[in-house]
Design a protein around this motif. Structure first.
Motif, PDB file in Angstrom:
ATOM      1  N   PRO A 148      15.570   9.166   0.977  1.00 30.52           N
ATOM      2  CA  PRO A 148      15.435  10.204   0.159  1.00 30.52           C
ATOM      3  C   PRO A 148      14.640   9.767  -0.830  1.00 30.52           C
ATOM      4  CG  PRO A 148      17.675  10.033   1.240  1.00 30.52           C
ATOM      5  CD  PRO A 148      17.165   9.062   1.507  1.00 30.52           C
ATOM      6  N   GLY A 149      13.496  10.579  -1.248  1.00 31.83           N
ATOM      7  CA  GLY A 149      12.688  10.089  -2.498  1.00 31.83           C
ATOM      8  C   GLY A 149      11.561   9.433  -2.120  1.00 31.83           C
ATOM      9  N   ALA A 150      11.501   8.812  -1.200  1.00 33.50           N
ATOM     10  CA  ALA A 150      10.300   7.954  -0.576  1.00 33.50           C
ATOM     11  C   ALA A 150       8.950   8.729  -0.397  1.00 33.50           C
ATOM     12  CB  ALA A 150      10.442   7.057   0.446  1.00 33.50           C
ATOM     13  N   LEU A 151       9.288  10.051  -0.086  1.00 33.64           N
ATOM     14  CA  LEU A 151       7.895  10.833   0.044  1.00 33.64           C
ATOM     15  C   LEU A 151       7.844  11.821  -0.891  1.00 33.64           C
ATOM     16  CD1 LEU A 151       8.169  11.535   3.936  1.00 33.64           C
ATOM     17  CD2 LEU A 151       6.824   9.939   2.876  1.00 33.64           C
ATOM     18  N   GLY A 152       6.772  12.403  -1.201  1.00 35.11           N
ATOM     19  CA  GLY A 152       6.357  12.947  -2.292  1.00 35.11           C
ATOM     20  C   GLY A 152       7.542  14.283  -2.441  1.00 35.11           C
ATOM     21  N   SER A 153       7.553  15.155  -1.131  1.00 33.62           N
ATOM     22  CA  SER A 153       8.409  16.337  -1.217  1.00 33.62           C
ATOM     23  C   SER A 153       9.482  16.121  -0.090  1.00 33.62           C
ATOM     24  CB  SER A 153       7.873  17.582  -0.899  1.00 33.62           C
ATOM     25  OG  SER A 153       7.498  17.746   0.430  1.00 33.62           O
ATOM     26  N   ASP A 154      10.798  16.482  -0.353  1.00 35.95           N
ATOM     27  CA  ASP A 154      11.836  16.237   0.562  1.00 35.95           C
ATOM     28  C   ASP A 154      11.714  16.825   1.905  1.00 35.95           C
ATOM     29  OD1 ASP A 154      14.595  15.618  -1.371  1.00 35.95           O
ATOM     30  OD2 ASP A 154      13.233  14.107  -0.458  1.00 35.95           O
ATOM     31  N   THR A 155      10.847  17.852   2.165  1.00 35.17           N
ATOM     32  CA  THR A 155      10.588  18.577   3.486  1.00 35.17           C
ATOM     33  C   THR A 155       9.661  17.736   4.443  1.00 35.17           C
ATOM     34  OG1 THR A 155       8.908  19.833   2.278  1.00 35.17           O
ATOM     35  CG2 THR A 155      11.230  20.885   2.358  1.00 35.17           C
ATOM     36  N   SER A 156       8.651  17.151   3.767  1.00 37.46           N
ATOM     37  CA  SER A 156       7.805  16.496   4.634  1.00 37.46           C
ATOM     38  C   SER A 156       8.181  15.547   5.665  1.00 37.46           C
ATOM     39  CB  SER A 156       6.533  15.871   3.719  1.00 37.46           C
ATOM     40  OG  SER A 156       7.120  15.303   2.442  1.00 37.46           O
ATOM     41  N   ALA A 157       9.321  14.910   5.553  1.00 36.01           N
ATOM     42  CA  ALA A 157       9.762  14.154   6.532  1.00 36.01           C
ATOM     43  C   ALA A 157      10.505  14.866   7.633  1.00 36.01           C
ATOM     44  CB  ALA A 157      11.000  13.134   5.955  1.00 36.01           C
ATOM     45  N   CYS A 204       0.815  -1.338   0.143  1.00 39.38           N
ATOM     46  CA  CYS A 204      -0.052  -0.123  -0.128  1.00 39.38           C
ATOM     47  C   CYS A 204       0.822   1.279  -0.098  1.00 39.38           C
ATOM     48  CB  CYS A 204      -0.701  -0.120   1.013  1.00 39.38           C
ATOM     49  SG  CYS A 204      -2.090  -1.186   1.145  1.00 39.38           S
ATOM     50  N   SER A 205       0.234   2.143  -0.444  1.00 38.20           N
ATOM     51  CA  SER A 205       0.577   3.677  -0.444  1.00 38.20           C
ATOM     52  C   SER A 205       2.220   3.900  -0.495  1.00 38.20           C
ATOM     53  CB  SER A 205       0.192   4.216   1.109  1.00 38.20           C
ATOM     54  OG  SER A 205       0.578   5.500   1.445  1.00 38.20           O
ATOM     55  N   ILE A 206       2.722   4.482   0.265  1.00 38.77           N
ATOM     56  CA  ILE A 206       4.173   4.916   0.188  1.00 38.77           C
ATOM     57  C   ILE A 206       5.389   3.728   0.063  1.00 38.77           C
ATOM     58  CG2 ILE A 206       5.957   6.116   1.446  1.00 38.77           C
ATOM     59  CD1 ILE A 206       3.727   7.992   2.391  1.00 38.77           C
ATOM     60  N   ILE A 207       4.926   2.833   0.849  1.00 41.15           N
ATOM     61  CA  ILE A 207       5.785   1.676   0.868  1.00 41.15           C
ATOM     62  C   ILE A 207       5.848   0.994  -0.490  1.00 41.15           C
ATOM     63  CG2 ILE A 207       6.255  -0.559   2.069  1.00 41.15           C
ATOM     64  CD1 ILE A 207       6.501   2.117   3.598  1.00 41.15           C
ATOM     65  N   LYS A 208       4.488   0.812  -1.298  1.00 36.67           N
ATOM     66  CA  LYS A 208       4.457   0.208  -2.384  1.00 36.67           C
ATOM     67  C   LYS A 208       5.178   1.260  -3.690  1.00 36.67           C
ATOM     68  CE  LYS A 208       0.906  -0.792  -5.877  1.00 36.67           C
ATOM     69  NZ  LYS A 208      -0.474  -0.472  -5.994  1.00 36.67           N
ATOM     70  N   ARG A 209       4.895   2.437  -3.389  1.00 32.81           N
ATOM     71  CA  ARG A 209       5.551   3.233  -4.267  1.00 32.81           C
ATOM     72  C   ARG A 209       7.222   3.301  -4.056  1.00 32.81           C
ATOM     73  NH1 ARG A 209       3.984   9.125  -3.563  1.00 32.81           N
ATOM     74  NH2 ARG A 209       5.887   9.243  -2.769  1.00 32.81           N
TER      75      ARG A 209
END
Ligand code: 6GU
Length: 251
Positions: A155-164, A19-24
């Protein structure tokens, strides 16, 4: 990152990782999961993974041979991985540990089950991790929690690099309150400062809200924060506004 998981219940990993981010993250090639069933490394007809404890007592104990044979197979043909055992006796999992793990190329998570495992397994393990002070039936859910917390930091797993970086705990501080449209919902409105378009004021409000929230909900985290004199003064004043024992949040 190569993330290998040793478990007796590989099917438990079917849902969350798809699902979701892990899948992506997997589709993007940022992480590759390999799930191993250490029952496949037994050598007897009954595929036995556990046995009675020496010295007597209730319950069964995971045998060392299947887990260690599986571990040796998992390590073969790969750069050496950090071996992590999920156990309620481990070090408490924190964001700082997630950050350390996110920097690794290869992680191997071993899920314990039943009452326990043969003590000699510990000789192959680099680190023991618990996800909290409660008892789960096995390490599988803990392995998923650890995987999720680690992958989102790659790095790159979340849409934008600032959200983490903005999240609760990135600086050991809770996140400020968030609002979206509509402006009024069931009689409750959005704080006007957020509509002001004044970015300095908005950032100031958010920082103060985050501090206040942390002080009220997680005072244990405050001692690790470095606050400016102005921030300390603000917090003292706000906290004094609440009567002793009043656990309602300060607005
Ligand atoms: Cl890693 N395993 C089990 N069985 N229970 C736990 C845990 C792990 N962390 C918290 N409770």
């Amino acid at each position: 990152m190569l993330l290998q998981i040793l478990t007796l219940f590989p099917e438990m990993f079917n849902g969350p990782l798809r699902c979701s981010i892990i899948k992506r993250a997997q589709e993007q090639g940022l992480v590759e999961f390999r799930i191993w069933n250490f029952r496949d490394f037994t050598t007897d007809k009954h595929r036995t993974v556990d046995d009675v404890p020496y010295g007597g007592g209730d319950g069964m104990v995971l045998k060392p041979e299947p887990i260690i044979s599986c571990l040796k197979a998992v390590q073969r043909d790969n750069p050496p991985g950090k071996v992590i055992l999920l156990t309620p006796q481990g070090e408490l999992f924190k964001q700082a540990i997630a950050r350390e793990f996110a920097a690794e190329e290869h992680l191997i998570l071993i899920c314990g089950h039943y009452e326990g495992f043969d003590e000699r397994i510990r000789a192959w393990v680099d680190r023991e991790i618990s996800i909290g002070d409660y008892v789960l039936t096995g390490g599988e859910l803990a392995a998923m929690v650890v995987s999720d917390a680690v992958i989102r930091l790659i790095p790159g797993a979340l849409g934008s690099d600032t959200s983490a970086q903005d999240d609760s705990f990135s600086e050991n501080i809770l996140e400020y309150p968030q609002y979206t449209r509509p402006y009024e919902f069931e009689g409750m409105t959005v704080p006007d400062v957020l509509l002001s378009g004044h970015h300095a004021r908005i950032n100031d409000w958010r920082r103060k809200q985050a501090l206040l929230r942390t002080a009220l909900r997680r005072p244990d985290l405050l001692k690790d924060l470095s606050l400016s004199a102005a921030e300390q003064k603000y917090l003292e004043e706000k906290l004094n506004e609440t009567t002793f024992g009043n656990r309602e949040e300060v607005k």
